[in-house]
Scaffold this motif. Sequence first.
Motif, short mmCIF file in Angstrom:
data_model
loop_
_atom_site.label_atom_id
_atom_site.label_comp_id
_atom_site.label_asym_id
_atom_site.label_seq_id
_atom_site.Cartn_x
_atom_site.Cartn_y
_atom_site.Cartn_z
N ASN A 1 2.29 7.43 -8.89
CA ASN A 1 2.16 7.15 -7.45
C ASN A 1 1.97 8.42 -6.64
O ASN A 1 1.68 8.36 -5.45
CB ASN A 1 3.41 6.38 -6.96
N ALA A 2 2.09 9.58 -7.25
CA ALA A 2 2.02 10.87 -6.53
C ALA A 2 0.58 11.36 -6.45
O ALA A 2 -0.18 11.29 -7.43
CB ALA A 2 2.88 11.90 -7.25
N ARG B 1 -0.14 3.53 5.69
CA ARG B 1 -1.15 2.54 5.31
C ARG B 1 -1.45 2.67 3.82
O ARG B 1 -1.37 3.74 3.26
CB ARG B 1 -2.42 2.75 6.13
N THR B 2 -1.86 1.58 3.22
CA THR B 2 -2.16 1.60 1.78
C THR B 2 -3.63 1.88 1.51
O THR B 2 -4.01 2.03 0.37
CB THR B 2 -1.79 0.26 1.12
N LEU C 1 2.84 16.33 -0.95
CA LEU C 1 2.82 15.23 -1.90
C LEU C 1 2.66 13.95 -1.10
O LEU C 1 3.42 13.67 -0.19
CB LEU C 1 4.13 15.19 -2.70
N ASP C 2 1.63 13.19 -1.42
CA ASP C 2 1.40 11.89 -0.79
C ASP C 2 1.66 10.82 -1.84
O ASP C 2 1.58 11.08 -3.03
CB ASP C 2 -0.04 11.83 -0.27
N HIS C 3 1.95 9.64 -1.39
CA HIS C 3 2.19 8.52 -2.29
C HIS C 3 1.09 7.48 -2.10
O HIS C 3 0.82 7.07 -0.97
CB HIS C 3 3.56 7.89 -2.02
N LEU C 4 0.49 7.06 -3.20
CA LEU C 4 -0.54 6.02 -3.16
C LEU C 4 0.02 4.76 -2.50
O LEU C 4 -0.56 4.22 -1.58
CB LEU C 4 -1.03 5.73 -4.57
N ARG D 1 7.40 0.79 -0.71
CA ARG D 1 7.79 0.73 -2.12
C ARG D 1 8.71 1.90 -2.46
O ARG D 1 8.32 2.85 -3.13
CB ARG D 1 6.55 0.81 -3.02
N PRO D 2 9.97 1.89 -1.99
CA PRO D 2 10.88 3.01 -2.25
C PRO D 2 11.18 3.22 -3.73
O PRO D 2 11.55 4.31 -4.14
CB PRO D 2 12.14 2.64 -1.47
N ASP D 3 10.96 2.20 -4.54
CA ASP D 3 11.20 2.32 -5.98
C ASP D 3 10.19 3.26 -6.65
O ASP D 3 10.42 3.74 -7.75
CB ASP D 3 11.16 0.95 -6.65
N LEU D 4 9.07 3.56 -5.97
CA LEU D 4 8.04 4.43 -6.54
C LEU D 4 8.11 5.86 -6.03
O LEU D 4 7.18 6.63 -6.23
CB LEU D 4 6.65 3.85 -6.23
#
Length: 95
Positions: free
Chosen positions: A64-65, A79-80, A46-49, A55-58
């Motif tokens: 965001n997944a 990196r974003t 699972l990666d986060h966008l 952004r720990p809130d996401l």
Amino acid sequence: MAGNPRNGRPYRRLVDWLRAQRLPCWLCGRDIGYDLDPRHPLSFTLDHLEPVSKRPDLLLAKENARAAHRRCNSSRGNRTTTQPKTAPQRASRRW
């Protein structure tokens, strides 16, 4: 001391939800080996966008997944950018 939120049930549910969709890697576009050993470079992670470090809130947000290969996820780091690393293109020889 609080435990690791990635070890909890809500995070496991998010991983299971994303795994059930059998999506290709969002970074390279290739199929993911969902049945491979979790340590294999082409296995599912699972990666986060938006990176959790920024952004720990996401962490548990479905929007965001993203499904990714372990190798692609690791090379992206926190990196974003959504563009995978590519080798520089060589110019052709002028005749």
